[in-house]
Design an enzyme around this catalytic site. Structure first.
Site, PDB file in Angstrom:
ATOM      1  N   ASP A 112      11.280 -10.869   7.399  1.00 48.24           N
ATOM      2  CA  ASP A 112      10.539 -10.553   6.177  1.00 48.24           C
ATOM      3  C   ASP A 112      11.235 -11.238   4.987  1.00 48.24           C
ATOM      4  OD1 ASP A 112       8.643  -9.188   4.649  1.00 48.24           O
ATOM      5  OD2 ASP A 112       9.873  -7.378   4.458  1.00 48.24           O
ATOM      6  N   ILE A 130       4.530  -2.439   5.544  1.00 52.15           N
ATOM      7  CA  ILE A 130       4.872  -1.067   5.146  1.00 52.15           C
ATOM      8  C   ILE A 130       6.368  -0.836   5.338  1.00 52.15           C
ATOM      9  CG2 ILE A 130       4.478   1.385   5.638  1.00 52.15           C
ATOM     10  CD1 ILE A 130       1.666   0.266   6.832  1.00 52.15           C
TER      11      ILE A 130
HETATM   12  P1  13P Z   1       6.294  -1.525   0.402  1.00 48.84           P
HETATM   13  O1  13P Z   1       7.503  -1.435  -0.498  1.00 48.84           O
HETATM   14  O2  13P Z   1       5.047  -1.206  -0.355  1.00 48.84           O
HETATM   15  O3  13P Z   1       6.443  -0.724   1.630  1.00 48.84           O
HETATM   16  O4  13P Z   1       6.154  -3.069   0.850  1.00 48.84           O
HETATM   17  C1  13P Z   1       6.886  -3.570   1.939  1.00 48.84           C
HETATM   18  C2  13P Z   1       6.809  -5.050   2.059  1.00 48.84           C
HETATM   19  O5  13P Z   1       5.968  -5.733   1.508  1.00 48.84           O
HETATM   20  C3  13P Z   1       7.815  -5.677   2.928  1.00 48.84           C
HETATM   21  O6  13P Z   1       7.723  -7.067   2.895  1.00 48.84           O
HETATM   22  O1  G3H Z   2       9.886  -6.593   0.760  1.00 44.61           O
HETATM   23  C1  G3H Z   2      10.974  -6.037   0.739  1.00 44.61           C
HETATM   24  C2  G3H Z   2      11.295  -5.097   1.828  1.00 44.61           C
HETATM   25  O2  G3H Z   2      10.857  -3.807   1.494  1.00 44.61           O
HETATM   26  C3  G3H Z   2      12.744  -5.190   2.215  1.00 44.61           C
HETATM   27  O3  G3H Z   2      13.610  -4.508   1.388  1.00 44.61           O
HETATM   28  O4  G3H Z   2      15.652  -5.979   1.137  1.00 44.61           O
HETATM   29  O5  G3H Z   2      15.764  -3.509   0.721  1.00 44.61           O
HETATM   30  O6  G3H Z   2      15.528  -4.398   3.057  1.00 44.61           O
HETATM   31  P1  G3H Z   2      15.240  -4.615   1.595  1.00 44.61           P
HETATM   32 ZN    ZN Z   3       7.145  -7.930   1.063  1.00 44.65          ZN
END
Ligand code: 13P
Ligand code: G3H
Ligand code: ZN
Length: 327
Positions: free
Chosen positions: A97, A273
């Site tokens: 991600d 999510i």
């Molecule tokens: P939320 O913070 O709304 O759960 O979004 C998560 C997200 O986009 C992770 O890439």
């Molecule tokens: O998009 C962001 C995600 O919610 C990841 O968050 O960098 O705190 O793991 P994090």
């Molecule tokens: Zn995101």
């Protein structure tokens, strides 16, 4: 990278290509749940197996370093084996991600990820194109799928902070997809990361997402998988539970479920999510510790948090994303 390359197929994972094709045709969305520890991973996979839902296990750069890349890979492999032994055949992808560099994407691909996001959304357009293209060229050699992003979400994107959002410009999407070769595209239509998505005056409703921008993107890249980040609903039951057991989360609001249902029925094939899982987890831990002040066995409170997270995942798959029973 430490050691030999591990290809995702050796781990029993799949990329996102077929999942997205089916989600597009069936008018639902694949859930992408973030995790960083064993209990969250167990909750996501068992709930997706129980509901017969395909799933994307999603790991941020921060989560990867928290769990450790080698341990993470073995945890995923073990969790998959756990659901397979119970007879579940759901397709599972492991996705990076918000990858912020070519090197991080390569390291993830070499350690078993089946899909990566390269997030060049904060870069000037041509630089975003060039970086995304470079990641796609490497990833596709290993049949790893790539998500790009156009437009900036408000809030915190891992270590990239965007004070204000910039909606995706639909005039750029066709050129971006063609030049980069990405497999899916994240767009900005009014969502944001975290638990504080809107600053609302008392009595004010959450503003609707910019479905007009989504529709214009769909028109320009018909049949192409679109991704929605920042899609937690910020479940109020959990916010209230957190606040009533010693927490302080004022004005936490998210995306209403009916807007997510509408998005899932469109070309949006992946819904991200993270925050809702964190809220469910934290709410249950706070409640358990407040009600059982003598308790000090982590299995007790983490076990309850895990069950609550699984309940949330089942609800999302069945009642919001429509991914339940699609395998
Ligand atoms: P939320 O913070 O709304 O759960 O979004 C998560 C997200 O986009 C992770 O890439
Ligand atoms: O998009 C962001 C995600 O919610 C990841 O968050 O960098 O705190 O793991 P994090
Ligand atoms: Zn995101």
């Amino acid at each position: 990278m430490a050691g030999e390359m591990v290809h995702y197929k050796e781990l029993g994972l799949v990329n996102t290509r077929e999942m997205f094709a089916k989600a597009m045709a069936g008018k639902y969305a694949i859930p992408a749940y973030n995790f960083s520890d064993m209990e969250q991973l167990q909750a996501i996979l068992t709930a997706c197996a129980d509901t017969g839902s395909p799933v994307i296990l999603q790991v941020s750069k921060g989560a990867r370093s928290y769990a450790h890349e080698t341990l993470l890979r073995h945890m995923v492999q073990g969790a998959l084996q756990m659901i397979r032994e119970k007879g579940s055949q759901i397709p599972v992808a492991l996705h990076l991600d918000h990858g912020d560099s070519y090197e991080l994407c390569v390291a993830c691909i070499e350690s078993g990820f089946s899909s990566v996001m390269i997030d060049g959304s904060h870069l000037p357009y041509e630089e975003n194109v060039a970086l995304t293209r470079k990641v796609v060229e490497f990833a596709h050699r290993f049949e790893v799928t790539v998500e790009g992003e156009l437009g900036v979400l408000a809030g915190i994107e891992d270590e990239v902070s965007a004070e204000h959002s910039t909606y995706t410009n639909p005039e750029q999407v066709e050129d971006f997809v063609k030049k980069t070769g990405v497999d899916s595209l994240a767009i900005s239509i009014g969502t944001s990361h975290g638990a504080y998505k809107f600053r609302l005056a008392p009595g004010e409703e959450v503003p609707p997402l910019r479905f007009d921008i989504l529709e214009e993107c769909e028109r320009r890249i018909p049949g192409f998988p679109i991704v929605l980040h920042g899609a937690s609903s910020v479940v109020q039951e959990y916010v209230e539970m957190i606040n009533s057991f010693g927490g302080k989360m004022d004005n936490a609001v998210g995306i209403p479920e009916e807007q997510l249902r509408r998005a899932a029925a469109s070309a949006v094939c992946k819904i991200n999510i993270d925050s809702d899982g964190r809220l469910a987890f934290t709410a249950k831990i706070r409640e358990h510790l407040a009600k059982n002040p003598q308790e000090f066995d982590p299995r007790k409170y983490l076990g309850e948090a895990r069950s609550e997270f699984a309940k949330l995942v089942r609800h999302k798959n069945e009642a919001v994303l429509g991914s339940a029973g699609r395998v």
